[in-house]
Write a protein that holds these residues in place. Structure first.
Motif: not given
Length: 297
Positions: A184-189, A124-129
């Motif tokens: 790293i989770i902060k960035e995903q948020f 799932m490294k580069n999720p899109s959408g």
């Protein structure tokens, strides 16, 4: 006129502060026993039953194929009801006072390995959408925070504090706890919140995690999500959000975290609840022991 059931419901909601789901479960169990008692003993008033009647109900549940875990849960509902009646002086003796819970075989909860988790996240490294970004954040949040499925589903947008790298979680019995989130989770948020804002229609605005139709997630949706991604990398029988929470605790302990810290992160009220995760760390402990002890050289 306020009935005993109404008063009990009020007690569970306001004094015990149980969730609506838990309150409904208690009431359903009591209603089921009430129906059984009416059919088999021609008695409407379950406030006046004896243990023999309850025991007959237990036997019927087991005969119908219900697991001991489920039977014990139903009896817990009755226990709470009779404790309430005792407390409010509506009965003098609790018919379940000397009841012993049915024995439950302890099934080993096998966590995912670090390799299995890594394989899922690499895939799932580069999720899109919106959906891919959401799914990756959900899996990563389970694995890095150990939240329960219900806690994740009910997480609200205002509970996320990216300036302090924390989230506020509402746990069992409405107990709040503040959990740290990794950078790293902060960035995903941030990625997810951006994708979320682009949804055409948001009906459940207050909740953080939504479907693409803008609705709050439900239990089965989250279960299927975790099961789907981990089925691709693991042959373990159980692949659920709870196993991912179990994995979080086990990997922390394997890598040196102390039990008290894990207890606080998981939101357990006692160490006894957390200690069930220590058995999974025994293999790691055994390896360290064998590598370090001079008699094994």
């Amino acid at each position: 006129m306020v009935t005993t059931t109404d008063a009990f419901t009020d007690y569970l909601q306001k004094e015990k502060k149980y969730s609506p789901h838990t309150v409904n479960a208690y009431l359903n169990d009591i209603t089921n026993f009430q129906s059984f008692n009416k059919i088999h003993f021609d008695q409407d008033n379950i406030e006046r039953v004896n243990y023999s009647q309850i025991r007959t109900w237990i036997v019927s549940l087991v005969d119908d194929g219900m697991s001991n875990v489920s039977v014990n849960r139903k009896i817990s509902s009755l226990k709470a009801f009779y404790k309430f009646l005792l407390k409010t002086k509506q009965i003098e003796v609790n018919p379940l006072l000397k009841h012993k819970a049915l024995k439950i075989s302890k099934k080993l909860q096998i966590p995912f390995s670090e390799k299995e988790v890594a394989e899922v996240l690499i895939g799932m490294k580069n999720p899109s959408g919106f959906e891919e970004v959401r799914n990756k954040l959900i899996i990563d949040l389970f694995y890095t925070s150990g939240v329960r499925r219900a806690e994740l589903i009910h997480l609200k947008a205002i509970d996320v504090d990216l300036s302090n790298n924390t989230i506020k979680v509402l746990g069992k019995r409405n107990k709040e706890r503040i959990l740290p989130i990794l950078p790293i989770i902060k960035e995903q948020f941030s990625f997810y919140i951006n994708e979320r804002s682009s949804l055409e229609c948001i009906k459940d605005e207050e909740f953080l995690f939504l479907t693409k139709k803008g609705l709050k997630l439900n239990d089965s949706f989250v279960y299927r999500l975790i099961n789907s991604y981990f089925s691709a990398v693991s042959e373990k029988v159980k692949k659920s959000p709870h196993i991912l929470r179990h994995t979080f605790a086990t990997h922390l302990l394997n890598n040196g975290a102390d039990l008290n810290s894990v207890k606080e992160l998981l939101g357990h009220s006692s160490l006894a609840s957390t200690q069930i995760y220590t058995h999974s760390s025994l293999s790691e402990l055994k390896k360290v022991y064998e590598d370090a002890h001079p008699r094994n050289k």
